[in-house]
Design an enzyme around this catalytic site. Structure first.
Site, PDB file in Angstrom:
ATOM      1  CE  LYS A 146      27.448  52.017  73.817  1.00 38.19           C
ATOM      2  NZ  LYS A 146      26.144  52.310  74.400  1.00 38.19           N
ATOM      3  CG  ASP A 170      14.670  56.916  66.347  1.00 44.05           C
ATOM      4  OD1 ASP A 170      15.555  56.703  67.022  1.00 44.05           O
ATOM      5  OD2 ASP A 170      14.672  57.024  65.127  1.00 44.05           O
ATOM      6  CE1 TYR A 180      28.847  50.063  71.048  1.00 50.48           C
ATOM      7  CE2 TYR A 180      31.196  49.598  71.868  1.00 50.48           C
ATOM      8  CZ  TYR A 180      29.586  49.573  71.951  1.00 50.48           C
ATOM      9  OH  TYR A 180      28.900  49.037  72.951  1.00 50.48           O
ATOM     10  CB  SER A 193      31.105  49.869  75.766  1.00 43.35           C
ATOM     11  OG  SER A 193      31.952  48.904  75.312  1.00 43.35           O
TER      12      SER A 193
END
Length: 254
Positions: A160, A64, A156, A143
């Site tokens: 990013k 992880d 998100y 992204s």
């Protein structure tokens, strides 16, 4: 092409069992690297086994990468089994769609743990090895939404964007040691994560994919599209490239 003790590049790929990560692992193996395929589950072994079946060198590692102790143990194990680490590709990540009002604090923290903390922890653990060697390459995967916001993706997009800034900060800090740090910013890419997005938004796969393909090149990306960009930035052809963010999105950010 610089090498570890084993005589070959050794690439650590996080999220290596996923859609983009597995394509990156295969591409780097095809280019002659020994690949540490890292993921939270047995998908890592499936990918590594496939690479070995095709004549490449890969080993699976369970980790992880948002957990500091696990990351430290991972790096030690990779060095012990593969002889060093010359390249790091931080592909692991997750997406939780929603506005600020939709998201729980747990969603917010998990998004940063998966997308930003993982990059920080892996790079912090590997950088001393690269500094001692006097060279190294790190490629992060952010992204297009780390460069320009999208709807219903507050956590998100923010996470990013953090990956982009972390990449450029590391490029500044560690270039004197001969370490290059670059970023790939994909657009929508045909992976299981994209299908999960559709479910989070209550859309059918067909509807979601049709919307995602509405870009100048008229299609969504493939994992291999992203892997090609990662391989370029990681490899010797990009030896004078650091701190760059390469959009691979079919023109979606134009």
């Amino acid at each position: 092409m610089r090498a570890g003790r084993s005589g070959a590049r050794v690439a650590l790929v996080t999220g290596g069992g996923g859609g983009i990560g597995s394509a990156v692992a295969r591409r780097l193996a095809d280019e002659g690297a020994a690949v540490a395929v890292v993921d939270r589950d047995d998908a890592a072994e499936t990918v590594a086994r496939g690479i070995r079946a095709d004549g490449g060198h890969a080993e699976a590692f369970l980790c992880d990468v948002s957990d500091e102790e696990e990351v430290l143990a991972l790096v030690k194990e990779v060095v012990g089994r593969l002889g060093g680490i010359t390249d790091v590709c931080c592909v692991a990540g997750s997406i939780r769609r929603g506005t600020v009002q939709d998201l729980s604090l747990e969603d917010w923290h998990r998004s940063f743990a998966d997308n930003v903390d993982s990059v920080f922890l892996v790079c912090r653990a590997v950088l001393p090895l690269m500094e001692r060697a006097g060279h190294g390459s790190i490629v992060t995967v952010a992204s297009g939404w780390g460069l320009r916001a999208g709807e219903k993706a507050a956590a998100y997009c923010t996470a990013k964007a953090g990956v982009v800034m972390l990449t450029q900060a590391m490029a500044l800090d560690h270039s004197p040691a001969g370490i290059r740090v670059n970023c790939v910013a994909p657009g929508d890419t045909r992976t299981p994560m994209l299908a999960r997005e559709a479910r989070q938004l209550g859309q059918s796969d067909a509807e979601f994919l049709a919307e995602a393909a509405d870009r100048p090149l008229g299609r969504i990306g493939t994992p291999e599209d992203i892997a090609a960009a990662v391989a370029f930035l990681a490899g010797p052809d990009a030896d004078f490239v650091t701190g760059s963010v390469l959009s691979v999105d079919g023109g979606g950010s134009i």
